[in-house]
Design a protein around this motif. Structure first.
Motif, mmCIF file in Angstrom:
data_model
loop_
_atom_site.group_PDB
_atom_site.id
_atom_site.type_symbol
_atom_site.label_atom_id
_atom_site.label_comp_id
_atom_site.label_asym_id
_atom_site.label_seq_id
_atom_site.Cartn_x
_atom_site.Cartn_y
_atom_site.Cartn_z
ATOM 1 N N TRP A 243 0.901 -1.147 0.108
ATOM 2 C CA TRP A 243 -0.105 -0.040 0.041
ATOM 3 C C TRP A 243 0.779 1.087 -0.017
ATOM 4 N N TYR A 244 2.034 1.187 0.727
ATOM 5 C CA TYR A 244 2.772 2.364 0.731
ATOM 6 C C TYR A 244 3.464 2.487 -0.805
ATOM 7 N N LYS A 245 3.827 1.251 -1.307
ATOM 8 C CA LYS A 245 4.462 1.279 -2.628
ATOM 9 C C LYS A 245 3.442 2.100 -3.583
ATOM 10 N N ARG A 246 2.301 1.627 -3.524
ATOM 11 C CA ARG A 246 1.120 2.339 -4.380
ATOM 12 C C ARG A 246 0.893 3.684 -4.283
ATOM 13 N N TYR A 247 0.985 4.040 -2.816
ATOM 14 C CA TYR A 247 0.724 5.490 -2.521
ATOM 15 C C TYR A 247 1.985 6.353 -3.310
ATOM 16 N N ILE A 248 3.306 5.863 -2.963
ATOM 17 C CA ILE A 248 4.526 6.671 -3.572
ATOM 18 C C ILE A 248 4.404 6.719 -5.087
ATOM 19 N N GLN A 249 3.954 5.659 -5.960
ATOM 20 C CA GLN A 249 4.012 5.400 -7.222
ATOM 21 C C GLN A 249 2.831 6.438 -7.740
ATOM 22 N N SER A 250 1.697 6.522 -6.943
ATOM 23 C CA SER A 250 0.421 7.401 -7.223
ATOM 24 C C SER A 250 0.965 9.070 -7.115
ATOM 25 N N LYS A 251 1.570 9.207 -6.158
ATOM 26 C CA LYS A 251 2.203 10.658 -5.802
ATOM 27 C C LYS A 251 3.136 10.966 -6.957
ATOM 28 N N ALA A 252 4.096 9.988 -7.310
ATOM 29 C CA ALA A 252 5.093 10.412 -8.274
ATOM 30 C C ALA A 252 4.061 10.631 -9.709
ATOM 31 N N GLN A 253 2.861 10.253 -10.022
ATOM 32 C CA GLN A 253 2.073 10.506 -11.136
ATOM 33 C C GLN A 253 1.222 11.597 -10.676
ATOM 34 N N GLY A 254 1.317 12.320 -9.637
ATOM 35 C CA GLY A 254 0.567 13.384 -9.230
ATOM 36 C C GLY A 254 -1.133 13.096 -9.097
ATOM 37 N N LYS A 255 -1.252 11.646 -8.435
ATOM 38 C CA LYS A 255 -2.459 11.400 -8.257
ATOM 39 C C LYS A 255 -2.744 10.858 -6.680
ATOM 40 N N SER B 35 10.733 8.504 4.902
ATOM 41 C CA SER B 35 11.890 8.844 4.666
ATOM 42 C C SER B 35 12.285 8.417 3.299
ATOM 43 N N PHE B 36 13.457 8.651 2.803
ATOM 44 C CA PHE B 36 14.197 8.118 1.589
ATOM 45 C C PHE B 36 14.273 6.839 1.660
ATOM 46 N N SER B 37 15.015 6.254 2.792
ATOM 47 C CA SER B 37 15.211 4.848 3.052
ATOM 48 C C SER B 37 13.846 4.099 2.682
ATOM 49 N N ASP B 38 13.015 4.625 3.686
ATOM 50 C CA ASP B 38 11.536 3.857 3.619
ATOM 51 C C ASP B 38 11.064 3.758 2.239
ATOM 52 N N ALA B 39 11.173 4.827 1.577
ATOM 53 C CA ALA B 39 10.622 4.736 0.156
ATOM 54 C C ALA B 39 11.284 3.504 -0.642
ATOM 55 N N ILE B 40 12.554 3.640 -0.259
ATOM 56 C CA ILE B 40 13.356 2.480 -1.285
ATOM 57 C C ILE B 40 12.850 1.142 -0.964
#
Length: 232
Positions: free
Chosen positions: A34-46, A222-227
């Motif tokens: 779910w965090y991965k989906r959040y990060i991906q969506s945010k990167a797409q401006g969604k 954090s950046f490490s969390d995102a990775i």
């Protein structure tokens, strides 16, 4: 007749991202993904939250259900993340009938061969019928389901399976036990508070069997969390 009333939280959730679902229930799919989906969506401006809408039916659900179902004095709710627990609940309580509120039939996917696998969240109801633990099943589909009864033609011809709307059920159905599952691989963690509010609104005592809390904090990634999450 002993009856299990089984309710999946995804019954109330409309998703515009059906392909985001997963049949595997583990920490990766119930939290990290779910965090991965959040990060991906945010990167797409969604905004990921706009892909998952909670039905207003949760407000009136229990009042409607109590028009058709009667609960015994010692009836309680068992809460878990996985819907597979319904298999054990029905077996241990000697239930011969299941009423299922769900976006999925959980009969097994891919025909009768799907019942050759171990009990899981996708086939538990089919397994109950195959093992002759229950004699009949009533499936009340979510208004948001993408499934159709004809998807299960073979199983429908072998087992006593009925597809109904709530208003088509007879009244006075006696319920021995209730199971409510979160289905965290399908339902987003930011709705977990609403999930527990929904359970409490029943006014029926409940026991959490296996439903680990899910932390949802997108402000402090954090950046490490995102990775870490992107590797999910």
């Amino acid at each position: 007749m002993k009856c299990l009333l089984s309710i999946d939280w995804d019954y109330f959730i409309h998703t515009k991202k059906e392909n985001w679902n997963s049949y595997l229930e583990n920490d990766k799919n119930t939290v990290k993904l779910w965090y991965k989906r959040y990060i991906q969506s945010k990167a797409q401006g969604k905004d990921i939250k706009k892909f998952f809408l909670l039905s207003s039916e949760i407000i009136v659900f229990w009042n409607k259900v109590k028009e058709y179902f009667q609960f015994e004095k010692n009836t309680k709710i068992l809460v878990s993340d996985s819907h597979a627990l319904s298999y054990n609940i029905a077996k241990e309580n000697n239930c011969n009938t299941v009423y299922l509120f769900d976006a999925h039939a959980d009969l097994g996917y891919g025909g009768l061969s799907a019942l050759d696998f171990e009990v899981n969240c996708a086939n538990w109801l089919g397994q109950l019928l195959k093992d002759k633990i229950v004699k009949r099943a009533y499936i009340i589909y979510s208004p948001f389901t993408v499934e159709k009864p004809e998807y299960f033609k073979h199983m429908n011809s072998v087992y006593n399976i009925k597809y109904r709307r709530l208003k088509e059920l007879g009244k006075g159905i006696n319920v021995s036990v209730i199971h409510i599952c979160r289905s965290g691989a399908w339902t987003p963690p930011w709705l977990d508070n609403r999930f527990y509010q929904f359970i409490s609104a029943s006014g029926i005592p409940y026991e959490i069997v296996n439903c680990p809390p899910r932390k949802w904090d997108t402000k402090n990634i954090s950046f490490s969390d995102a990775i870490y999450y992107m590797m999910a």
